[in-house]
Design a protein around this motif. Structure first.
Motif, PDB file in Angstrom:
ATOM      1  N   THR A 135       0.854  -1.185   0.000  1.00  0.00           N
ATOM      2  CA  THR A 135       0.000   0.000   0.000  1.00  0.00           C
ATOM      3  C   THR A 135       0.889   1.234   0.000  1.00  0.00           C
ATOM      4  O   THR A 135       2.107   1.144   0.156  1.00  0.00           O
ATOM      5  N   GLY A 136       0.258   2.359  -0.125  1.00  0.00           N
ATOM      6  CA  GLY A 136       1.001   3.612  -0.194  1.00  0.00           C
ATOM      7  C   GLY A 136       1.139   4.008  -1.654  1.00  0.00           C
ATOM      8  O   GLY A 136       1.118   3.177  -2.554  1.00  0.00           O
ATOM      9  N   GLY A 137       1.235   5.251  -1.896  1.00  0.00           N
ATOM     10  CA  GLY A 137       1.370   5.721  -3.263  1.00  0.00           C
ATOM     11  C   GLY A 137       0.054   5.807  -4.012  1.00  0.00           C
ATOM     12  O   GLY A 137       0.025   6.060  -5.213  1.00  0.00           O
ATOM     13  N   GLU A 138      -1.058   5.594  -3.305  1.00  0.00           N
ATOM     14  CA  GLU A 138      -2.363   5.637  -3.960  1.00  0.00           C
ATOM     15  C   GLU A 138      -2.630   6.984  -4.631  1.00  0.00           C
ATOM     16  O   GLU A 138      -3.324   7.057  -5.641  1.00  0.00           O
ATOM     17  N   SER A 139      -2.056   8.047  -4.104  1.00  0.00           N
ATOM     18  CA  SER A 139      -2.273   9.367  -4.700  1.00  0.00           C
ATOM     19  C   SER A 139      -1.734   9.439  -6.122  1.00  0.00           C
ATOM     20  O   SER A 139      -2.184  10.250  -6.925  1.00  0.00           O
ATOM     21  N   TYR A 140      -0.776   8.591  -6.444  1.00  0.00           N
ATOM     22  CA  TYR A 140      -0.215   8.587  -7.796  1.00  0.00           C
ATOM     23  C   TYR A 140      -1.122   7.887  -8.799  1.00  0.00           C
ATOM     24  O   TYR A 140      -1.012   8.098  -9.998  1.00  0.00           O
ATOM     25  N   LEU A 141      -2.017   7.041  -8.325  1.00  0.00           N
ATOM     26  CA  LEU A 141      -2.876   6.289  -9.227  1.00  0.00           C
ATOM     27  C   LEU A 141      -3.779   7.202 -10.052  1.00  0.00           C
ATOM     28  O   LEU A 141      -4.096   6.890 -11.190  1.00  0.00           O
ATOM     29  N   VAL A 142      -4.185   8.316  -9.497  1.00  0.00           N
ATOM     30  CA  VAL A 142      -5.051   9.241 -10.226  1.00  0.00           C
ATOM     31  C   VAL A 142      -4.267  10.102 -11.216  1.00  0.00           C
ATOM     32  O   VAL A 142      -4.847  10.891 -11.945  1.00  0.00           O
ATOM     33  N   ARG A 143      -2.956   9.922 -11.256  1.00  0.00           N
ATOM     34  CA  ARG A 143      -2.109  10.736 -12.122  1.00  0.00           C
ATOM     35  C   ARG A 143      -1.730  10.010 -13.419  1.00  0.00           C
ATOM     36  O   ARG A 143      -0.855  10.470 -14.151  1.00  0.00           O
ATOM     37  N   THR A 144      -2.402   8.920 -13.718  1.00  0.00           N
ATOM     38  CA  THR A 144      -2.084   8.144 -14.912  1.00  0.00           C
ATOM     39  C   THR A 144      -2.054   9.009 -16.163  1.00  0.00           C
ATOM     40  O   THR A 144      -1.182   8.856 -17.011  1.00  0.00           O
ATOM     41  N   GLY A 145      -2.986   9.918 -16.279  1.00  0.00           N
ATOM     42  CA  GLY A 145      -3.073  10.786 -17.449  1.00  0.00           C
ATOM     43  C   GLY A 145      -1.876  11.711 -17.621  1.00  0.00           C
ATOM     44  O   GLY A 145      -1.694  12.304 -18.685  1.00  0.00           O
ATOM     45  N   GLU A 146      -1.052  11.842 -16.582  1.00  0.00           N
ATOM     46  CA  GLU A 146       0.139  12.678 -16.667  1.00  0.00           C
ATOM     47  C   GLU A 146       1.308  11.972 -17.348  1.00  0.00           C
ATOM     48  O   GLU A 146       2.318  12.598 -17.654  1.00  0.00           O
ATOM     49  N   ILE A 147       1.179  10.681 -17.565  1.00  0.00           N
ATOM     50  CA  ILE A 147       2.252   9.952 -18.246  1.00  0.00           C
ATOM     51  C   ILE A 147       2.336  10.496 -19.665  1.00  0.00           C
ATOM     52  O   ILE A 147       1.370  10.447 -20.421  1.00  0.00           O
ATOM     53  N   ASP A 148       3.517  11.010 -20.008  1.00  0.00           N
ATOM     54  CA  ASP A 148       3.669  11.706 -21.280  1.00  0.00           C
ATOM     55  C   ASP A 148       4.791  11.102 -22.131  1.00  0.00           C
ATOM     56  O   ASP A 148       5.508  11.817 -22.819  1.00  0.00           O
ATOM     57  N   VAL A 149       4.970   9.816 -22.042  1.00  0.00           N
ATOM     58  CA  VAL A 149       5.922   9.132 -22.919  1.00  0.00           C
ATOM     59  C   VAL A 149       5.167   8.002 -23.619  1.00  0.00           C
ATOM     60  O   VAL A 149       4.155   7.511 -23.111  1.00  0.00           O
ATOM     61  N   PRO A 150       5.647   7.594 -24.780  1.00  0.00           N
ATOM     62  CA  PRO A 150       4.996   6.490 -25.473  1.00  0.00           C
ATOM     63  C   PRO A 150       4.922   5.251 -24.573  1.00  0.00           C
ATOM     64  O   PRO A 150       5.918   4.844 -23.974  1.00  0.00           O
ATOM     65  N   THR A 151       3.730   4.704 -24.481  1.00  0.00           N
ATOM     66  CA  THR A 151       3.474   3.595 -23.564  1.00  0.00           C
ATOM     67  C   THR A 151       2.821   2.445 -24.310  1.00  0.00           C
ATOM     68  O   THR A 151       1.884   2.653 -25.075  1.00  0.00           O
ATOM     69  N   LEU A 152       3.329   1.262 -24.073  1.00  0.00           N
ATOM     70  CA  LEU A 152       2.737   0.051 -24.621  1.00  0.00           C
ATOM     71  C   LEU A 152       2.051  -0.680 -23.472  1.00  0.00           C
ATOM     72  O   LEU A 152       2.693  -1.040 -22.481  1.00  0.00           O
ATOM     73  N   VAL A 153       0.756  -0.853 -23.597  1.00  0.00           N
ATOM     74  CA  VAL A 153      -0.022  -1.576 -22.592  1.00  0.00           C
ATOM     75  C   VAL A 153      -0.302  -2.961 -23.176  1.00  0.00           C
ATOM     76  O   VAL A 153      -0.867  -3.078 -24.263  1.00  0.00           O
ATOM     77  N   ILE A 154       0.093  -4.001 -22.455  1.00  0.00           N
ATOM     78  CA  ILE A 154      -0.118  -5.377 -22.895  1.00  0.00           C
ATOM     79  C   ILE A 154      -1.045  -6.045 -21.896  1.00  0.00           C
ATOM     80  O   ILE A 154      -0.762  -6.048 -20.688  1.00  0.00           O
TER      81      ILE A 154
END
Length: 168
Positions: A91-110
């Motif tokens: 646990t911990g770091g939950e505040s970062y979960l809502v920041r997904t949209g801030e990821i600004d590099v090419p991302t491959l989701v598998i």
């Protein structure tokens, strides 16, 4: 300047509240972990093989002999085999979960379409939330990395990395 050129996210989630929960069969199976005698190798091996049966998709036949061999190796090299389940308790770091949209590099989701622990909708949501994301869908794949999917996965990661190496 970003710290990474690309990201690959495999069978993961940002745990958005509107996404479906893990399947009940997973919860029921892992509830048994509290009852396991982690000092008995044969019990741990059987539990591990059973875990991979629960997490597997339908695309590939379940290779029980191979999974059993891998479980034996895992038990042999482990100093504390019960800790294999610890990541589910982090646990911990939950505040970062809502920041997904801030990821600004090419991302491959598998993500596999039959992932019972992190349902496919989670992968779709990640790909949609990240502006520069592509989704590689593994039809019929669960939460496992079946070796018959390795070529597809490795090629996708390689192409993604090469494609974006010169764009930064």
């Amino acid at each position: 300047m970003p710290r990474v050129l690309t990201i690959t996210l495999l069978a993961t989630t940002n745990f958005a509240p509107d996404l479906p929960p893990m399947e009940e069969k997973v919860i029921q199976y892992f509830t048994q972990a509290a009852e396991i005698d982690w000092t008995k190798e044969e019990v741990v091996i059987a539990f591990t093989v059973g875990k991979w049966k629960v997490l597997a998709g339908s695309k590939h036949p379940f290779e029980e002999k191979r999974i059993n061999e891998l479980a034996v190796e895992e038990v042999k090299r482990s100093q504390n085999i019960a800790s294999m389940n610890n990541h589910g308790l982090v646990t911990g770091g939950e505040s970062y979960l809502v920041r997904t949209g801030e990821i600004d590099v090419p991302t491959l989701v598998i993500h596999g379409t039959e992932d019972p622990i992190i349902p496919y909708a989670h992968g779709v949501a990640l790909a949609q939330a990240i502006g520069k994301a592509e989704l590689l869908t593994l039809e019929g794949t669960g939460h496992e990395l079946h070796q018959k999917d390795w070529v597809c996965i490795i090629e996708a990661i390689s192409k993604h990395s090469i494609k974006h190496r010169n764009t930064q």
